[in-house]
Design an enzyme around this catalytic site. Structure first.
Site, PDB file in Angstrom:
ATOM      1  N   ARG A 646    -110.910-108.215  -5.684  1.00 37.43           N
ATOM      2  CA  ARG A 646    -110.341-109.558  -5.598  1.00 37.43           C
ATOM      3  C   ARG A 646    -108.831-109.475  -5.404  1.00 37.43           C
ATOM      4  NH1 ARG A 646    -109.964-113.844 -10.445  1.00 37.43           N
ATOM      5  NH2 ARG A 646    -109.867-115.797  -9.274  1.00 37.43           N
ATOM      6  N   SER A 710    -109.371-101.629 -13.692  1.00 38.91           N
ATOM      7  CA  SER A 710    -110.167-101.743 -14.921  1.00 38.91           C
ATOM      8  C   SER A 710    -110.909-100.468 -15.275  1.00 38.91           C
ATOM      9  CB  SER A 710    -111.150-102.915 -14.788  1.00 38.91           C
ATOM     10  OG  SER A 710    -110.462-104.098 -14.508  1.00 38.91           O
ATOM     11  N   ASP A 764    -107.980-104.665 -17.165  1.00 42.24           N
ATOM     12  CA  ASP A 764    -108.469-106.046 -17.117  1.00 42.24           C
ATOM     13  C   ASP A 764    -108.317-106.755 -18.461  1.00 42.24           C
ATOM     14  OD1 ASP A 764    -110.374-104.409 -18.279  1.00 42.24           O
ATOM     15  OD2 ASP A 764    -112.085-105.337 -17.289  1.00 42.24           O
TER      16      ASP A 764
END
Length: 1027
Positions: A646, A710, A764
């Site tokens: 993303r 992450s 994250d």
């Protein structure tokens, strides 16, 4: 003609008047004919009368009848032979009857007058009786008012604000049986002068196949009213005798204890006796835990070992017993010597539980939207005067003469212990008024307790004749007439009918509350019932059911009598708890112990010398501040943590107030790139970033970039992160041990068509904290509860040995998924957890994550269902290939199954897709398994979060911590119960912390932009980056 002396002469005269000239033989013949005709008449009348007398004799169940027959009529009076013939034939036909015939001298006219006089007397008496009984006949308006009063009492009792007439005692029974219980359980039942020991065997896979063995022991009065030690030593002796009787003294059995006295419970295996009732007065028991008293008595004997895992009220036991037969049973009712009800209440409504700060060992907690059985102790309704409008003088007299005046007013109107006494008081009043027993008040009638409630049941039986009623009264020493019997029957009916209607009004309040709790237009529910009044009285059950139906028209209520009473219910509760999933339920003491283990690991991970061996790596993130509201600018955020990549453009501006605008794109990361080389992976990231910048016309700008990566990284500064190890199926080669920022910069530079300033690389979890920190500057903890799980928090720099400096704070990424990798959690791991770990890509690693995260939750449920099916507890023992296939049950299925309204429907659909044909009980069992697994996850996360909150509180040196926890993750967001369960457990474990839970709406990508924005702000206020 038939006169003995003048018969022939009278015959001749009559025949001459008819114009005949009869001979002597003619006269004899005519007289003979007359005799035959009249004799036939008397014979026929005798036969008819004999039938009546036989009926009377049979009605009275007599061997011999003594009776008088009143006779009138010209034939009987004037015929010279008729009476003698009639009498003789009757006595010949009924030799066992002594019949006296009395001729009516004044005829029927006098009889009519007498009938009128009797009618007037009876009418007057009936009017007076009706006036006496009128207060017992409740109107619909009065019953509605009782229902409303009961409802108000239920609500008041649930609150933690002062005393309430309806006590609403928590039972700590969270679930009714699901039909899968099996094994041997001991049930002990003390509720009166008898103590009952019972062994209950639940057959595996056979819901309705139980075997029971029991013995009943009488508790002597001197023991009931002696010392507590003597009483419980006696009970322990009875248990010893029963185990000898069953040949099971060496067996270690789980036991349930039905203790039918008011108790305050703080856990399912503790019960503090509030007060003795039912004639018990044993000293040193009130205010003490009766389970401990029994355990100590057993220990003193030192002959056998019992595991007492549940103490329940008889009402709760009845509900559980019936719930084993009917899963819809969520209400228990006792209508016998006493009167009480229990029901499954929404846990969120029980303020006295919600406001408790700590609980004792053995307690388990359930979601706020789940339920706990509440023992209403509704017998106390009216103790505050709320029922005074329906209290009669007779009720008041019974209350005054009781051992507890002013207490248990509702019970004294409805229970078997008092109904007979109310009837006696009414009969005494009617007799004193000359309306009964010829006005003779006997010593028998003045004797309290002489009119037992069992006589109400007998007298009101439709099969019982008035003469039998009279016989019962005579047995009680009350010389009565049939008219007296009619009145006594009417009094009994009025008193028992009112009791049934009041119980019905109370039950209507309970079922309507359940319906409204669940937001239903219509409720189907079963009430488990026990008690002699309900079972033996001929009309009580029907009146109670009809009253409930009328007063709660939106509820379809089925009443199910308990076959084995509360003892079996106690055993069932024990069975529900003592299954192999018991190890997945934690008391608060266990959770706090886990919290302390976690806190020790936090300290180990922060130490320079101990970090290498610590399971919690406590990775410094070099994020030294959360947003303060002054940030502004145009930023790019990259978010790589799974199969989707993303990219976000985040604009932070200050016009009237600080605002954030975001634009984002999602790019797929193909499997061949995830498992390929590191160069291909970062070329792909750089390509996606170039496409994004071109689409948004910003290729000519060098914008600050934050990179949410992450995966576990070792950082030495904010814009540098060395990958420790890949997780989440990523296996790109040549990346582990490398700086991911440098790899991305290299890929961007290789393209040459745009520039990017990567100012921060964040986990994250850190991104989540920073996202929520933008909205709430008190946010200093971030948690991810989704496919994986992790947490970060703001630690004092002086405690982080891995980083130079002592001033200020820094966000630490705990990587708590590895908690327990050193064996620290072995005592709470189950066989299913070990099987999950053996089949994973990284056996022995991330053990905490495997117990709580969404990646493994569905698989845990599947493994449990397979075992239950193999043991014949589910699906009739049938196992399909689909059920045996790893990954077929996903965490999203667990979330769907636990939905409050359509969960059972979803369970059936999901199980059907697995090739199974589940029964309703199977679906309930699967839902129950899902709840246990997801609840364990929430409890464990709560325990570790509690450790972080305690750490923050100590660091700040405050007596009470106020903080915000930012949370993200699909499990937290999508599971219908998870968030509430987590919040509630955290607040219970750390009562001195005011915690706000803030959901991250924009995910960790926005957080990366926030980290970059903070770094950008600080860069422009200092000479170098010190964020």
């Amino acid at each position: 003609m038939e006169e003995y002396k003048n018969g022939l002469k009278n015959t001749r005269d009559i025949l001459v008047e008819l114009g005949l000239n009869p001979s002597q033989d003619d006269c004899i013949a005519v007289q003979h004919v007359s005799t035959i005709v009249s004799f036939r008449s008397s014979n026929l009348v005798a036969a008819g009368l004999a039938a009546i007398l036989t009926r009377i004799k049979q009605n009275r169940h007599l061997r011999a009848l003594r009776i008088t027959v009143g006779v009138d009529g010209t034939v009987y009076k004037t015929h010279p032979q008729y009476p003698k013939r009639l009498h003789k034939v009757v006595r010949r036909l009924l030799p066992e009857c002594q019949v006296r015939f009395v001729l009516s001298d004044s005829g029927s006219s006098k009889g009519a007058a007498l009938v009128t006089a009797v009618a007037q007397r009876l009418a007057s008496r009936k009017r007076q009786v009706d006036e006496t009984l009128a207060p017992f006949k409740l109107s619909q308006e009065q019953l509605q008012l009782v229902k409303a009063t009961m409802r108000a009492g239920l609500e008041a009792g649930l609150k933690n604000k002062g005393p309430s007439a309806v006590k609403m005692l928590p039972s700590y029974v969270y679930h009714t049986p699901d039909g899968t219980e099996h094994g041997k359980y001991l049930a002990l039942d003390l509720g009166g002068t008898n103590f009952r020991a019972m062994l209950v065997k639940f057959k595996k896979g056979l819901q309705n196949n139980t075997r029971l063995y029991h013995k009943i022991y009488t508790v002597p009065l001197e023991i009931m009213q002696g010392t507590g030690e003597e009483l419980f030593d006696h009970l322990a002796q009875y248990v010893s005798d029963f185990l000898d009787y069953m040949g099971m003294k060496k067996a270690h059995l789980p036991a349930g204890f039905t203790f039918s006295f008011p108790c305050e419970q703080t856990a399912i295996d503790t019960g503090i006796l509030v007060s003795w009732t039912k004639g018990f007065k044993a000293t040193d028991c009130e205010g003490h835990d009766v389970v401990n008293l029994l355990r100590e008595a057993i220990k003193r004997r030192n002959e056998y070992d019992l595991d007492i895992v549940a103490v329940v009220n008889d009402t709760v036991g009845t509900m559980m017993s019936c719930a084993y037969e009917d899963p819809q049973c969520e209400v228990g009712l006792i209508a016998g010597t006493g009167s009480n009800a229990c029901y499954m209440e929404e846990l969120k409504n029980i303020e006295k539980i919600r406001q408790k700060k700590q609980k004792t060992e053995g307690d388990e907690e359930t979601p706020e939207t789940s339920r706990m059985c509440i023992n209403t102790e509704w017998g106390g309704l009216g103790d505050d005067g709320s029922l005074d409008d329906i209290i009669t003088p007779f009720d008041a007299e019974v209350d005054h003469n009781s051992v507890n005046p002013g207490k248990q007013r509702f019970e004294k109107l409805t229970s078997g212990m008092y109904l007979g006494e109310i009837v006696r008081e009414v009969l005494l009043d009617l007799t004193r008024g000359g309306l009964l027993f010829r006005g003779r008040v006997t010593e028998t009638l003045k004797t309290p307790g002489i009119f037992q409630t069992k006589y109400l049941s007998q007298i009101e039986s439709d099969r019982l004749a008035l003469l039998q009623v009279r016989s019962i009264l005579q047995h009680l020493g009350l010389d009565s007439t049939c008219d007296d019997s009619i009145i006594v029957k009417e009094v009994c009916g009025a008193v028992s009918r009112r009791a049934a209607e009041l119980c019905g009004a109370g039950m209507a309040a309970v079922v309507d509350k359940i319906r409204e709790n669940r937001g239903l237009d219509h409720l189907n529910v079963t009430v488990g019932v026990d008690g002699a009044l309900y079972k033996l009285h001929p009309h009580f059950s029907g009146i109670l059911q009809e009253t409930t139906r009328v007063l709660a028209p939106q509820c379809n209520v089925t009443f199910l009598p308990s076959e084995e009473g509360s003892g079996k219910g106690a055993a069932l509760i024990t069975a529900v708890i003592d299954k192999y999933l018991y190890s997945m339920r934690f008391s608060d003491e266990t959770l706090l112990d886990i919290t302390q283990r976690f806190r020790k690991e936090l300290v180990t991970g922060l130490g320079r010398d101990s970090n290498a061996t610590a399971t919690l790596k406590m990775l410094p993130t070099f994020v030294r501040s959360i947003p303060d509201g002054s940030e502004k600018g145009d930023f790019i955020a990259l978010d790589l943590g799974g199969s989707n990549f993303r990219i976000l453009r985040v604009k932070v501006s200050h016009e009237k107030k600080q605002t954030v605008q975001m634009e984002s794109e999602i790019y797929d990361t193909p499997e061949d790139i995830i498992h390929g080389t590191g160069t291909r992976l970062f070329d792909h990231v750089a390509e996606c970033l170039g496409n994004f910048m071109e689409k948004h016309n910003i290729k000519d700008k060098k914008l600050p970039v934050g990179f949410t990566f992450s995966f576990p990284c070792q950082q030495t500064k904010l814009d540098e992160g060395f990958l420790i190890t890949w997780t989440k199926r990523f296996k790109a080669s040549g990346v582990e041990g490398m700086d991911v920022v440098q790899l991305l910069n290299k890929a961007i530079k290789k393209r040459g068509d745009y520039e990017a300033d990567i100012m921060a690389v964040v986990n994250d979890t850190v991104g989540t904290m920073m996202t929520c920190g933008f909205d709430d500057q008190r946010c200093e903890v971030g948690i991810i509860i989704g496919t994986g799980t992790n947490a970060c928090y703001m630690e004092e720099l002086r405690h982080i040995d891995l980083v130079e400096g002592d001033e200020g704070r820094m966000c630490v990424n705990t990587e708590w998924g590895a908690f327990g990798d050193d064996g620290r959690l072995e005592d709470i791991r189950t066989e299913f957890d070990r099987e999950i770990d053996r089949g994973s890509l990284n056996p022995g690693c991330q053990l905490f994550e495997k117990m709580v995260s969404g990646m493994y939750m569905g698989e845990l449920v599947r493994l449990i269902l397979v075992k239950m099916a193999r043991e014949g507890l589910l699906f009739e023992g049938r196992i399909t290939p689909e059920l045996l296939t790893k990954g077929k049950i996903e965490t999203k299925h667990v979330s769907a199954i636990e939905k409050s309204k359509e969960g059972l429907i979803k369970a059936r659909e999901i199980l059907n897709k697995l090739g199974l044909e589940p029964s309703a009980d199977d679906c309930i069992a699967v839902q129950h398994v899902c709840a246990i697994v997801s609840f364990r996850s929430a409890n464990l996360v709560a325990a570790t979060l509690a450790g972080i909150l305690m750490r923050l509180k100590e660091n700040k040196g405050v007596s009470r911590l106020r903080t915000t926890v930012g949370i993200d993750g699909s499990l937290y967001k999508m599971h219908p119960q998870y968030a509430r369960r987590l919040h509630k457990t955290v607040r219970r474990l750390v009562p001195d912390c005011d915690v706000r839970f803030l959901l991250s709406e924009s995910g960790s990508g926005k957080g990366a932009a926030m980290v970059t924005a903070v770094a950008y702000r600080l860069q422009h206020t200092r000479t170098h980056i010190t964020v």
